[in-house]
Design an enzyme around this catalytic site. Structure first.
Site, PDB file in Angstrom:
ATOM      1  N   TYR A 312       0.873  -1.175   0.000  1.00 25.94           N
ATOM      2  CA  TYR A 312       0.000   0.000   0.000  1.00 25.94           C
ATOM      3  C   TYR A 312       0.915   1.232   0.000  1.00 25.94           C
ATOM      4  O   TYR A 312       0.756   2.160   0.787  1.00 25.94           O
ATOM      5  CB  TYR A 312      -0.931   0.007   1.212  1.00 25.94           C
ATOM      6  CG  TYR A 312      -1.629  -1.303   1.472  1.00 25.94           C
ATOM      7  CD1 TYR A 312      -2.822  -1.624   0.817  1.00 25.94           C
ATOM      8  CD2 TYR A 312      -1.094  -2.238   2.347  1.00 25.94           C
ATOM      9  CE1 TYR A 312      -3.462  -2.845   1.059  1.00 25.94           C
ATOM     10  CE2 TYR A 312      -1.725  -3.463   2.588  1.00 25.94           C
ATOM     11  CZ  TYR A 312      -2.904  -3.743   1.945  1.00 25.94           C
ATOM     12  OH  TYR A 312      -3.536  -4.950   2.180  1.00 25.94           O
ATOM     13  N   GLU A 336       1.255  -0.962  -4.922  1.00 27.36           N
ATOM     14  CA  GLU A 336       0.184   0.017  -4.731  1.00 27.36           C
ATOM     15  C   GLU A 336      -0.926  -0.300  -5.720  1.00 27.36           C
ATOM     16  O   GLU A 336      -0.647  -0.632  -6.884  1.00 27.36           O
ATOM     17  CB  GLU A 336       0.707   1.436  -4.937  1.00 27.36           C
ATOM     18  CG  GLU A 336      -0.342   2.518  -5.079  1.00 27.36           C
ATOM     19  CD  GLU A 336      -1.259   2.637  -3.861  1.00 27.36           C
ATOM     20  OE1 GLU A 336      -2.469   2.789  -4.065  1.00 27.36           O
ATOM     21  OE2 GLU A 336      -0.748   2.559  -2.730  1.00 27.36           O
ATOM     22  N   ASP A 381       1.004   0.147   5.018  1.00 31.35           N
ATOM     23  CA  ASP A 381       0.209   1.304   5.439  1.00 31.35           C
ATOM     24  C   ASP A 381      -1.113   1.252   4.679  1.00 31.35           C
ATOM     25  O   ASP A 381      -1.345   2.018   3.746  1.00 31.35           O
ATOM     26  CB  ASP A 381       0.968   2.595   5.138  1.00 31.35           C
ATOM     27  CG  ASP A 381       0.235   3.839   5.631  1.00 31.35           C
ATOM     28  OD1 ASP A 381      -0.777   3.690   6.354  1.00 31.35           O
ATOM     29  OD2 ASP A 381       0.666   4.954   5.296  1.00 31.35           O
ATOM     30  N   CYS A 408      -4.308   3.804  10.458  1.00 29.04           N
ATOM     31  CA  CYS A 408      -5.070   4.973  10.891  1.00 29.04           C
ATOM     32  C   CYS A 408      -6.377   4.579  11.579  1.00 29.04           C
ATOM     33  O   CYS A 408      -7.237   5.429  11.814  1.00 29.04           O
ATOM     34  CB  CYS A 408      -5.359   5.914   9.725  1.00 29.04           C
ATOM     35  SG  CYS A 408      -6.327   5.166   8.400  1.00 29.04           S
TER      36      CYS A 408
END
Length: 453
Positions: A312, A336, A381, A408
């Site tokens: 990612y 990605e 991430d 997150c």
């Protein structure tokens, strides 16, 4: 329906838990321990639990402060018969208490979803983050939780005014400031511009000091481009303006068409400057790239000659640090899924022979590219939904000894930690950063390592 409630513990998502006649009520805009009048959201009365918002405080917490943004203040909105905009739901709470509440949420999620004791991984508190980027000269700024957003997205009313949505609402509330946004964004005074014909405006203020980038997303019925009316736009010196054409049905985004300047910004990543297009991902908090890179390197510990993966990977924030660490004798696999962002990464590392950039879904691409070979370390991430069971399995099959997980969302992070445990990995360390002051969000960096034996 208005209820008098005593607010209990904080819950993931920015709510406080309360109870009314045996029913759980999740309440926004309060603080644990307060006694409040809360209004139940429309359509909630038949549901198993209710959601509500504070409209009056009967007994205030000592941690309640003047809200940092009047338009996001639930009490001020109630006085004017309006709804508060989203994006600053913790703005009425002192910064110290915000961080202690986030710590409670992280501890609860890790304990419940990952069956992991937060104390065992060295977690103690949510850490504040200076607004400073790689340039340490900015670090003297007062820690007020403001001006940290390097990127912002706004909706547009039919009469062309910038607006934001209240929580879980389609209503548009015109705005005239954004205290969480960087000074370079607020200085554009975009709320003074007529954006009729456009659906959304995205703006990025890069850390390199380059001119801000505006991405204009037209309304479906805007067949002919009409430039916005506003001094900052019409005199486009110092402002990069890009129109994003609408994509065909189902493809999500359209293409970018430059109206003034270039359709990308350059962002600092240590000694490197990386290209990030208007639609590309970059950490929002101005201090996040430096802080997260340092934490990632501390956990992943890439060494010269090693083979590592950045999953990612975006435009390559962590790829840059990994490439420098492993050197020309090592290898970095960058994966990605977003086409534009992967193209940025390919551009950014074109001269780095040790970096291989490829696009695809992590759970498939990682297995294909490694073909059973081992990796020394992995950095991931993922988006807010987390990596998921299949991606975790693909990572485990590489037999990586060290995995640095940047997240997150505490819930998806804890869930994935549980998946990793099923493959013989243990969460050894975790740090939590307050990269989103005055909101309920947080950023986590964790170290997962193979259990011996």
């Amino acid at each position: 329906m208005d209820l008098e409630l005593t607010l209990e513990r904080v819950a993931h998502g920015g709510h406080c838990v309360a109870r009314h006649e045996g029913r759980v009520v999740f309440v926004r805009h309060g603080i644990p321990g307060e006694r409040v009048i809360a209004r139940v959201d429309a359509g909630e009365d038949t549901k198993r639990f209710w959601k509500a918002s504070v409209v009056k405080v009967l007994e205030a917490s000592p941690d309640r402060v003047k809200h940092i943004w009047n338009m996001a203040d639930a009490l001020a909105a109630e006085e004017h018969g309006a709804h508060p905009v989203g994006g600053a739901e913790f703005g009425h709470i002192s910064l110290a208490r915000q961080r202690s509440l986030k710590a409670e949420v992280f501890r609860e999620q890790l304990t419940r979803l990952a069956q992991t004791d937060p104390d065992s991984v060295g977690f103690h508190e949510v850490e504040s983050v200076p607004v400073a980027g790689w340039d340490e000269s900015e670090s003297a700024r007062e820690d007020d939780g403001l001006a940290w957003r390097s990127r912002a997205s706004f909706s547009v009313t039919k009469d062309g005014r910038l607006a934001m949505h209240p929580f879980h609402s389609n209503e548009l509330v015109p705005i005239a400031e954004m205290p969480l946004a960087a000074e370079a964004i607020n200085n554009l005074k975009l709320w003074e511009t007529d954006f009729r014909g456009f659906e959304r405006i995205e703006v990025a203020a890069p850390s390199t000091g380059q001119a801000p980038l505006l991405v204009l997303i037209p309304r479906a019925d805007n067949r002919t481009f009409r430039p916005p009316h506003g001094e900052a736009i019409e005199n486009a010196s110092g402002v990069v303006v890009v129109e994003q054409t609408r994509g065909s049905a189902g493809d999500g985004r359209g293409s970018l068409r430059t109206l003034a300047g270039k359709p990308y910004v350059m962002e600092q990543a240590g000694r490197r400057a990386l290209r990030v297009t208007g639609e590309g991902f970059w950490q929002i908090h101005r201090g996040a790239p430096r802080v997260l890179t340092e934490a990632m390197l501390d956990y992943a510990r890439p060494e010269a000659g090693e083979t590592v993966a950045d999953l990612y990977a975006g435009a390559g924030l962590f790829t840059a640090a990994l490439a420098d660490a492993v050197g020309s004798r090592g290898a970095v696999l960058s994966i990605e899924g977003a086409p534009g962002t992967s193209a940025d990464a390919a551009y950014n590392f074109e001269a780095d022979s040790q970096v291989y950039v490829t696009r695809g879904r992590v759970e498939r691409t990682l297995a294909y590219e490694t073909r059973g070979d081992s990796l020394d370390a992995i950095v991931l991430d993922p988006p807010r939904v987390g990596a998921g069971k299949q991606s975790v399995q693909a990572m485990a099959q590489t037999n990586a000894q060290r995995i640095a997980y940047v997240s997150c969302d505490p819930a998806s992070f804890a869930r994935d930690v549980g998946y990793f445990k099923n493959h013989g990995y243990e969460l050894r360390n975790a740090r939590v950063f307050d990269l989103y002051p005055h909101t309920h969000h947080m950023e986590i960096v964790g170290l997962l390592a193979k259990n011996e034996g």
